[in-house]
Design a protein around this motif. Structure first.
Motif, PDB file in Angstrom:
ATOM      1  N   VAL A 113     -10.845  -1.096   0.587  1.00 32.90           N
ATOM      2  CA  VAL A 113      -9.829  -0.182   0.056  1.00 32.90           C
ATOM      3  C   VAL A 113     -10.385   0.660  -1.088  1.00 32.90           C
ATOM      4  O   VAL A 113      -9.960   1.803  -1.289  1.00 32.90           O
ATOM      5  CB  VAL A 113      -8.572  -0.947  -0.417  1.00 32.90           C
ATOM      6  N   ALA A 141       0.821  -1.215   0.000  1.00 32.98           N
ATOM      7  CA  ALA A 141       0.000   0.000   0.000  1.00 32.98           C
ATOM      8  C   ALA A 141       0.853   1.262   0.000  1.00 32.98           C
ATOM      9  O   ALA A 141       0.380   2.329  -0.426  1.00 32.98           O
ATOM     10  CB  ALA A 141      -0.929  -0.003   1.208  1.00 32.98           C
ATOM     11  N   GLY A 177      -8.909   0.655   4.719  1.00 33.68           N
ATOM     12  CA  GLY A 177      -9.263  -0.678   4.263  1.00 33.68           C
ATOM     13  C   GLY A 177      -8.434  -1.756   4.930  1.00 33.68           C
ATOM     14  O   GLY A 177      -8.958  -2.793   5.355  1.00 33.68           O
ATOM     15  N   LEU A 178      -7.129  -1.527   5.040  1.00 28.95           N
ATOM     16  CA  LEU A 178      -6.256  -2.486   5.721  1.00 28.95           C
ATOM     17  C   LEU A 178      -6.630  -2.622   7.192  1.00 28.95           C
ATOM     18  O   LEU A 178      -6.615  -3.727   7.755  1.00 28.95           O
ATOM     19  CB  LEU A 178      -4.794  -2.055   5.578  1.00 28.95           C
ATOM     20  N   ALA A 221      -4.873   2.244  -4.288  1.00 30.27           N
ATOM     21  CA  ALA A 221      -5.920   1.387  -3.736  1.00 30.27           C
ATOM     22  C   ALA A 221      -6.420   0.375  -4.753  1.00 30.27           C
ATOM     23  O   ALA A 221      -6.779  -0.758  -4.387  1.00 30.27           O
ATOM     24  CB  ALA A 221      -7.081   2.247  -3.228  1.00 30.27           C
ATOM     25  N   ILE A 224      -4.184  -2.660  -4.685  1.00 26.54           N
ATOM     26  CA  ILE A 224      -4.410  -3.472  -3.491  1.00 26.54           C
ATOM     27  C   ILE A 224      -5.709  -4.256  -3.613  1.00 26.54           C
ATOM     28  O   ILE A 224      -5.784  -5.436  -3.251  1.00 26.54           O
ATOM     29  CB  ILE A 224      -4.436  -2.584  -2.236  1.00 26.54           C
ATOM     30  N   LEU A 248     -11.025  -6.577   2.655  1.00 27.59           N
ATOM     31  CA  LEU A 248      -9.955  -5.713   2.154  1.00 27.59           C
ATOM     32  C   LEU A 248     -10.248  -5.261   0.736  1.00 27.59           C
ATOM     33  O   LEU A 248     -10.089  -4.072   0.400  1.00 27.59           O
ATOM     34  CB  LEU A 248      -8.626  -6.478   2.202  1.00 27.59           C
ATOM     35  N   SER A 270      -6.558   2.794   1.126  1.00 25.79           N
ATOM     36  CA  SER A 270      -5.749   1.665   1.577  1.00 25.79           C
ATOM     37  C   SER A 270      -5.604   1.606   3.091  1.00 25.79           C
ATOM     38  O   SER A 270      -5.727   0.530   3.697  1.00 25.79           O
ATOM     39  CB  SER A 270      -4.362   1.729   0.930  1.00 25.79           C
TER      40      SER A 270
END
Length: 268
Positions: A232, A55, A240-241, A60, A63, A228, A237
């Motif tokens: 994201v 990330a 989301g993570l 995003a 990812i 995830l 990111s």
């Protein structure tokens, strides 16, 4: 500072951070028995750092695409655990672990060939887990968990393996693309190292019990990967993570609480 030196120092720092996570998780896993150890092992110990560092280098969308490729590969990991659990009852570490890892590599290679959707990835996980969880049940318990005698190279080896995986994922992601990156990020390095280290020490049956108890935790890990992918794109990111990690932690805590409640009810 020259760009090459900056890149090298950054990579070494990322590997060191990952190694610290692995060392901590390894100590907890080995001291807590097969049930708690399995819950710790199914947290995103290697995939989490991999995606966090990815990330920092990608947007995003990258990812999200990587997570989508990772989702079906999670199903390959539970199949790997089943293969090992069955073989470890009778065969040596090299046969059991080697066959299980080979099965994962074949399945991951096949899965990489397809363009996956979120729905398809979730369906594959549900089907595979519905098959594997009942088949793993006979291997979840051992009469007595042997005392683990750690050798000096155990934790450094495990930390080096995961740190190398993270370094490989991060450094190659730019030219292999999100699909291959997503597959590599989910290589079961933690499970593989447990097979290679614990099997000679405590035997195949006890090691198989740790992996067999990981089935429900892996299902929650797959849910975290799906979260995830969605999160994201919606929140970026970082958020989301964080949501994906929280999903895995809450899932495993729920499994622990439910198991504890059942044990207390049986004693009563």
């Amino acid at each position: 500072m020259p760009p090459e030196l900056h890149f090298l120092l950054t990579l070494v720092l990322r590997m060191a951070i990952t190694a610290a996570f692995v060392v901590s998780a390894s100590i907890i896993t080995e001291r807590s028995g097969p049930v708690i150890g399995a819950l710790v092992a199914t947290l995103p110990i290697s995939a989490g750092p991999s995606y966090t560092f990815l990330a920092l280098d990608h947007d995003a969308a990258f990812i999200a695409a990587g997570a989508l490729a990772s989702l079906p590969v999670n199903a390959a990991t539970i199949l790997m655990g089943l293969v090992y659990a069955v073989l470890a009852q009778r065969f040596s570490m090299w046969i059991s672990a080697g066959t299980a890892i080979a099965v994962w590599l074949v399945l991951a290679t096949i899965m990489r060939q397809f363009e996956w959707t979120l729905a398809a990835g979730l369906i594959v996980n549900v089907i595979i887990f519905a098959i594997c969880v009942p088949l793993l049940k006979p291997y979840r318990h051992v009469a007595r968990m042997p005392l683990i005698t750690r050798r000096w190279y155990d934790i450094p080896l495990r930390a080096a393996l995961v740190a190398t995986l993270v370094a490989t994922v991060v450094t190659t992601s730019g030219w292999v693309g999100p699909r291959v990156t997503g597959v590599m990020a989910l290589f079961p390095i933690v499970f593989s190292s447990m097979m290679l280290i614990l099997h000679p020490r405590i035997g195949g049956q006890a090691t198989a019990a740790v992996l067999a108890n990981s089935a429900w935790g892996l299902l929650g890990f797959g849910l975290g990967v799906a979260v995830l992918h969605v999160a994201v794109l919606q929140f970026g990111s970082a958020i989301g993570l964080s949501i994906a990690l929280a999903t895995c932690i809450v899932w495993n805590l729920t499994l622990w609480w439910n198991g504890r409640r059942k044990r207390l009810a049986q004693k009563a």
